[in-house]
Write a protein that holds these residues in place. Sequence first.
Motif, PDB file in Angstrom:
ATOM      1  N   ARG A 116       0.814  -0.934   0.117  1.00  0.00           N
ATOM      2  CA  ARG A 116       0.010   0.165  -0.143  1.00  0.00           C
ATOM      3  C   ARG A 116       0.555   0.966   0.070  1.00  0.00           C
ATOM      4  O   ARG A 116       0.319   1.961  -0.695  1.00  0.00           O
ATOM      5  CB  ARG A 116      -1.206  -0.277   0.886  1.00  0.00           C
ATOM      6  CG  ARG A 116      -1.742   1.505   1.303  1.00  0.00           C
ATOM      7  CD  ARG A 116      -2.516   1.844   2.470  1.00  0.00           C
ATOM      8  NE  ARG A 116      -2.758   0.461   3.034  1.00  0.00           N
ATOM      9  CZ  ARG A 116      -3.993  -0.425   3.121  1.00  0.00           C
ATOM     10  NH1 ARG A 116      -5.813   0.738   2.645  1.00  0.00           N
ATOM     11  NH2 ARG A 116      -4.795  -0.721   4.017  1.00  0.00           N
ATOM     12  N   GLN A 117       1.982   1.370   0.999  1.00  0.00           N
ATOM     13  CA  GLN A 117       2.445   1.847   0.646  1.00  0.00           C
ATOM     14  C   GLN A 117       3.930   2.914  -0.627  1.00  0.00           C
ATOM     15  O   GLN A 117       3.302   3.595  -1.024  1.00  0.00           O
ATOM     16  CB  GLN A 117       3.934   2.062   1.856  1.00  0.00           C
ATOM     17  CG  GLN A 117       3.550   2.000   3.823  1.00  0.00           C
ATOM     18  CD  GLN A 117       4.696   1.307   4.362  1.00  0.00           C
ATOM     19  OE1 GLN A 117       5.565   0.870   3.847  1.00  0.00           O
ATOM     20  NE2 GLN A 117       5.029   1.807   6.150  1.00  0.00           N
ATOM     21  N   ARG A 118       3.999   1.819  -1.198  1.00  0.00           N
ATOM     22  CA  ARG A 118       4.398   2.165  -2.959  1.00  0.00           C
ATOM     23  C   ARG A 118       3.239   2.240  -4.085  1.00  0.00           C
ATOM     24  O   ARG A 118       3.675   1.810  -5.088  1.00  0.00           O
ATOM     25  CB  ARG A 118       5.850   0.581  -2.916  1.00  0.00           C
ATOM     26  CG  ARG A 118       6.513   0.930  -1.560  1.00  0.00           C
ATOM     27  CD  ARG A 118       7.184  -0.582  -1.166  1.00  0.00           C
ATOM     28  NE  ARG A 118       8.039  -0.052  -0.095  1.00  0.00           N
ATOM     29  CZ  ARG A 118       8.280   0.232   1.607  1.00  0.00           C
ATOM     30  NH1 ARG A 118       7.188  -0.194   1.347  1.00  0.00           N
ATOM     31  NH2 ARG A 118       9.303   0.919   2.471  1.00  0.00           N
ATOM     32  N   ALA A 119       1.875   2.065  -3.407  1.00  0.00           N
ATOM     33  CA  ALA A 119       0.554   1.961  -4.788  1.00  0.00           C
ATOM     34  C   ALA A 119       0.881   3.111  -5.429  1.00  0.00           C
ATOM     35  O   ALA A 119       0.725   3.160  -6.960  1.00  0.00           O
ATOM     36  CB  ALA A 119      -0.322   2.406  -4.008  1.00  0.00           C
ATOM     37  N   ALA A 133       3.657   3.849  -7.777  1.00  0.00           N
ATOM     38  CA  ALA A 133       4.425   3.323  -8.579  1.00  0.00           C
ATOM     39  C   ALA A 133       3.505   3.064  -9.961  1.00  0.00           C
ATOM     40  O   ALA A 133       2.161   2.936  -9.496  1.00  0.00           O
ATOM     41  CB  ALA A 133       5.053   2.226  -8.257  1.00  0.00           C
ATOM     42  N   GLY A 134       3.979   3.225 -11.039  1.00  0.00           N
ATOM     43  CA  GLY A 134       2.648   3.065 -11.942  1.00  0.00           C
ATOM     44  C   GLY A 134       2.167   1.789 -12.121  1.00  0.00           C
ATOM     45  O   GLY A 134       1.399   1.521 -12.466  1.00  0.00           O
ATOM     46  N   LEU A 135       2.900   0.560 -11.867  1.00  0.00           N
ATOM     47  CA  LEU A 135       2.525  -0.628 -11.514  1.00  0.00           C
ATOM     48  C   LEU A 135       3.731  -1.644 -10.604  1.00  0.00           C
ATOM     49  O   LEU A 135       5.057  -0.855 -10.798  1.00  0.00           O
ATOM     50  CB  LEU A 135       3.209  -1.018 -13.367  1.00  0.00           C
ATOM     51  CG  LEU A 135       3.364  -2.559 -13.213  1.00  0.00           C
ATOM     52  CD1 LEU A 135       1.011  -2.655 -12.852  1.00  0.00           C
ATOM     53  CD2 LEU A 135       3.467  -2.630 -14.569  1.00  0.00           C
ATOM     54  N   ILE A 136       3.405  -2.187  -9.833  1.00  0.00           N
ATOM     55  CA  ILE A 136       3.975  -2.970  -9.246  1.00  0.00           C
ATOM     56  C   ILE A 136       3.868  -4.281  -9.335  1.00  0.00           C
ATOM     57  O   ILE A 136       3.103  -5.176 -10.040  1.00  0.00           O
ATOM     58  CB  ILE A 136       3.260  -3.448  -7.698  1.00  0.00           C
ATOM     59  CG1 ILE A 136       2.818  -1.425  -6.966  1.00  0.00           C
ATOM     60  CG2 ILE A 136       3.567  -4.302  -7.195  1.00  0.00           C
ATOM     61  CD1 ILE A 136       1.976  -1.390  -5.281  1.00  0.00           C
ATOM     62  N   VAL A 137       4.841  -4.652  -9.437  1.00  0.00           N
ATOM     63  CA  VAL A 137       5.165  -6.159  -9.930  1.00  0.00           C
ATOM     64  C   VAL A 137       5.043  -7.139  -8.605  1.00  0.00           C
ATOM     65  O   VAL A 137       6.489  -6.573  -8.209  1.00  0.00           O
ATOM     66  CB  VAL A 137       6.329  -6.925 -11.241  1.00  0.00           C
ATOM     67  CG1 VAL A 137       5.703  -8.305 -11.133  1.00  0.00           C
ATOM     68  CG2 VAL A 137       5.849  -5.801 -11.943  1.00  0.00           C
TER      69      VAL A 137
END
Length: 378
Positions: free
Chosen positions: A45-48, A50-54
């Motif tokens: 959630r903290q890193r959402a 980013a354009g895309l999370i893999v």
Amino acid sequence: MPLDLFAPFNLGGLTLANRMVMAPMTRNRADADGCVPPLMVDHYRQRATAGLIVAESTTVSPQAVGYPFTPGLYTGAQAASWRRLTDAVHEEGGRIFVQLQHCGRISHPDLLDGQAPVAPSALAPAGRAVTYSGAQDFVTPRALGAGELPDVVDQFRRAAALARQAGFDGIEVHAGNGYLIDQFLRDGTNHRTDAYGGSATARLRLLDEVLDAVCEQWPTEQVGVRLTPENGFNSMSDSDPQGHFEYFLRQLSARGLAYAHVLEGGMATTTVSLDYSRLRKRFAGAYIANNGYDLARAQAAVRAGTADLVSFGTPFIANPDLVHRYRENLPLAAADPAGFYGGGEAGYTDYPFHQGDAPQTRALATEADARPAAGAAR
């Protein structure tokens, strides 16, 4: 207008807010049943932004497990636990794919209920496996019979179906870093003489069949593939990585996949021996470049067209607001390797946002459903 790392991108019909991708990173904080605890929900959630999370490497069956405390997608309980995580990312406006994985020979009987790891050929890797009881020498794997390979393919098919239940936006098939599909692709580990070994066409067959299966469950344009052409990690080698991976990418290009996610170089070195611009030209879809990119290099790659998106690993560990920091040219926090693998909040969810410039994450998820998560692996 020149292309920009922070410009939106259309990926298979999905609008990404920017061209920064959070790379898949094994962190060994799932529970012993391969389920996602609240701590992982908070981390993603903290890193959402980013354009895309893999999402990190996720095993497709008990046979596929290679490290302690890694997440899976082969039970309903695992899918339900992932759903809490994908919902959290979506609530923050993010997009998330899952990386489906079979570790193959990079495992140990202690992780497989006493069974031998499997591989294309009975060749032991150098080094030691990380198990629940500590590091142990890798063993010689059992070569998979041709009649067993449809079951391996079915493992990916079932995991892809569960990924839809889990709320992911797409699938990344892990075909790199010395794990099972990569073991089939590269001739240093594939010594087979049947339909799955020998020529480059035959060595590609398992990946082709896995992609066929995954694309039965997902639109092709929502499926990507991870490749690591010259990575020597996990005792990998190939006689002609440039030629072989140019061929593989040409064949994969014809499928209309969402993207090829390519590690440029090796995990343990900054040396790059291949011409990745030639590899990129062989693939018509989106190209995600990875390995040691900083802001300047990523911007240059996007502007030059040598990458459509760029994925970042370690910077996202220590900087949950990495997109904001890069956009505003703010200083980056340094990651502490002591928290990379296993453990709790330390080195995982406790890295701060840049003071005064980005919102703090929402409150930590309730610990009522938390399960023990500890361990270490690469």
